[in-house]
Design a protein around this motif. Structure first.
Motif, mmCIF file in Angstrom:
data_model
loop_
_atom_site.group_PDB
_atom_site.id
_atom_site.type_symbol
_atom_site.label_atom_id
_atom_site.label_comp_id
_atom_site.label_asym_id
_atom_site.label_seq_id
_atom_site.Cartn_x
_atom_site.Cartn_y
_atom_site.Cartn_z
ATOM 1 N N ASN A 56 39.094 14.133 -0.500
ATOM 2 C CA ASN A 56 38.436 12.854 -0.267
ATOM 3 C C ASN A 56 39.035 11.803 -1.199
ATOM 4 O O ASN A 56 38.615 11.672 -2.353
ATOM 5 N N PRO A 57 40.032 11.040 -0.718
ATOM 6 C CA PRO A 57 40.678 10.033 -1.572
ATOM 7 C C PRO A 57 39.708 9.009 -2.154
ATOM 8 O O PRO A 57 39.875 8.572 -3.288
ATOM 9 N N GLU A 58 38.686 8.635 -1.410
ATOM 10 C CA GLU A 58 37.720 7.648 -1.899
ATOM 11 C C GLU A 58 36.968 8.176 -3.123
ATOM 12 O O GLU A 58 36.896 7.505 -4.156
ATOM 13 N N LEU A 59 36.418 9.377 -3.021
ATOM 14 C CA LEU A 59 35.697 9.960 -4.150
ATOM 15 C C LEU A 59 36.647 10.246 -5.308
ATOM 16 O O LEU A 59 36.298 10.026 -6.464
ATOM 17 N N GLU A 60 37.833 10.695 -4.989
ATOM 18 C CA GLU A 60 38.815 10.967 -6.044
ATOM 19 C C GLU A 60 39.137 9.698 -6.827
ATOM 20 O O GLU A 60 39.211 9.714 -8.058
ATOM 21 N N GLU A 61 39.270 8.587 -6.128
ATOM 22 C CA GLU A 61 39.550 7.310 -6.790
ATOM 23 C C GLU A 61 38.376 6.875 -7.678
ATOM 24 O O GLU A 61 38.571 6.441 -8.821
ATOM 25 N N LEU A 62 37.157 7.009 -7.167
ATOM 26 C CA LEU A 62 35.967 6.651 -7.953
ATOM 27 C C LEU A 62 35.862 7.525 -9.205
ATOM 28 O O LEU A 62 35.558 7.029 -10.293
ATOM 29 N N ALA A 63 36.112 8.813 -9.048
ATOM 30 C CA ALA A 63 36.010 9.738 -10.177
ATOM 31 C C ALA A 63 37.106 9.481 -11.205
ATOM 32 O O ALA A 63 36.837 9.439 -12.417
ATOM 33 N N THR A 64 38.318 9.292 -10.747
ATOM 34 C CA THR A 64 39.444 9.039 -11.646
ATOM 35 C C THR A 64 39.205 7.771 -12.462
ATOM 36 O O THR A 64 39.517 7.723 -13.650
#
Length: 119
Positions: free
Chosen positions: A91-99
């Motif tokens: 999930n690129p969206e969640l990965e971006e938020l987490a990063t």
């Protein structure tokens, strides 16, 4: 040992989340099972996603990207050291938020990481 929250925990023994719970416990990692149906996996109750756990090393995901959306706040407020996106949960969206919050993200398989000593 790395305290791990299993998001998408299931009592169904044919589900990968169930197998991961058992393998994590076998390897000595404390677990928190979080799912939508109460029960028990690997001797640990499944809880609803209500309590925020702040002492997590890892959240390992067993929910598809669309099913993750309602849990974004829950995941990010937990502030784990890392999130493992198991196959099918990328999930690129969640990965971006987490990063952006300093959470390490890995597209990997918890079962393979355990089996190869890379967990």
């Amino acid at each position: 040992m790395k305290k791990t929250l299993i998001l998408g925990a299931s009592t169904n023994p044919s589900r990968y989340s169930n197998l991961a719970a058992h393998r994590l416990v076998e390897h000595g990692h404390p677990i928190v099972n979080v799912g939508m149906k109460l029960g028990e996996v690997a001797g640990v109750p499944i809880e609803m996603p209500e309590t925020i756990h702040h002492d997590l090393d890892t959240i390992t995901l067993y929910l598809g990207p669309d099913n993750q959306i309602p849990y974004y706040d829950y995941i990010l407020k937990s502030k784990p050291d890392r999130i493992i996106f198991n196959p099918g949960t990328e999930n690129p969206e969640l990965e971006e938020l987490a990063t952006a919050q300093g959470i390490q993200c890995a597209e990997a398989c918890t079962l393979v990481l355990l089996a190869t000593g890379q967990y």
